[in-house]
Write an enzyme that holds these catalytic residues in place. Structure first.
Site, mmCIF file in Angstrom:
data_model
loop_
_atom_site.group_PDB
_atom_site.id
_atom_site.type_symbol
_atom_site.label_atom_id
_atom_site.label_comp_id
_atom_site.label_asym_id
_atom_site.label_seq_id
_atom_site.Cartn_x
_atom_site.Cartn_y
_atom_site.Cartn_z
ATOM 1 N N PRO A 2 -25.143 9.595 -24.436
ATOM 2 C CG PRO A 2 -25.221 7.414 -25.244
ATOM 3 C CD PRO A 2 -25.511 8.239 -24.024
ATOM 4 C CD GLU A 3 -24.990 15.814 -25.531
ATOM 5 O OE1 GLU A 3 -24.949 16.703 -26.404
ATOM 6 O OE2 GLU A 3 -24.671 16.008 -24.342
#
Length: 272
Positions: A2-3
């Site tokens: 997850p960014e």
């Protein structure tokens, strides 16, 4: 992993689900190392009766300020995700942690690889690492980016991955931003002109806003079970795939052990 767009999507999902205003009535933690601060016992006993005031974000961290002045912090790790579900729904196998709410629902934390982290603290700044500016804030100007990159000779991609330089960017969106800007990922940051830095700053903002819009549409279309991991970038992430701009094959390399995709034609290599 997850960014920033995925974490922001998680934040917006929790807001839409009505998490602010809910009180946590019980905490279930199935993997003790996830809890970083305080001790597991103090964490599990400390969360109940706390009301969640809102859901905010700093870089890749979700911050849930509580009515007591403490902050419940969540880092999703490599593959984590958050949803609010009815307590009657069958528990999914990868839900490692659950937080019962006062309205009969449950906040699920899916964490297949057990890389997520949890904090309960009255001093969020001391719990979080040093973080650079938010790339969508007014403070993130071309001048600020130029100052952050400075005269450092490291590859520009390596510096962009440092959270102390820019908060929230990760491998995918760094590659995307550099592709949009036409900058080779291995170029030294000190070689970039002021014009190139300004273009890079604009491309970072564009890449993130495009991802947000993609997630917003998917959330509207698939609510109440929206997707949490979508391909929102334009640079192909498979060696040999055609570049969407010039049609030449995309290449790959490793920069500080991170797989990196770029177009040798659209992103000229650094000069010898």
């Amino acid at each position: 992993m997850p960014e920033l767009p995925e974490v922001e999507n998680a934040r917006r999902i929790l807001l839409r689900a009505g998490l602010p205003g809910r009180t946590i009535t019980r905490a279930h933690v199935s993997w003790a190392p996830t809890v970083k601060i305080p001790s597991l016992e103090d964490f599990v006993l400390g969360l109940p009766t706390r009301r969640i005031e809102t859901v905010s974000r700093r870089g890749k961290y979700l911050l849930l300020p509580l009515h007591t002045g403490e902050t419940f912090i969540i880092h999703l790790g490599m593959t984590g995700g958050l949803t609010v579900q009815p307590d009657t729904r069958e528990l999914e196998p990868m839900v490692r942690h659950r937080f019962d709410l006062d309205d009969g629902r449950v906040l699920w934390f899916r964490d297949p690889r057990k890389f997520g982290h949890l904090w309960l603290t009255d001093d969020p700044d001391s719990a979080l690492p040093a973080l650079g500016p938010e790339p969508l804030s007014e403070d993130f100007t071309a001048d600020v980016l130029q100052e952050r990159l400075g005269q450092r000779v490291a590859p520009v991609k390596a510096l962009m991955l440092e959270q102390s330089v820019i908060a929230g960017l990760g491998n995918l969106y760094v590659d995307e931003s550099l592709f949009l800007a036409g900058i080779h990922p291995a170029r030294s940051a000190s070689e970039l002109t002021a014009s190139e830095v300004a273009t890079l700053r604009d491309c970072i903002v564009h890449a993130l806003n495009a991802a947000f819009a993609f997630y917003d549409r998917a959330r509207d279309e698939h609510w109440p079970d929206p997707p949490s991991a979508l391909h929102t970038w334009t640079i192909p992430r498979k060696e040999g795939e055609p570049c969407p701009r010039c049609g030449n094959p995309v290449a790959t390399m490793r920069i500080r052990a991170r797989g990196t995709f770029f177009c040798p034609e659209c992103q000229p290599p650094p000069k010898d």
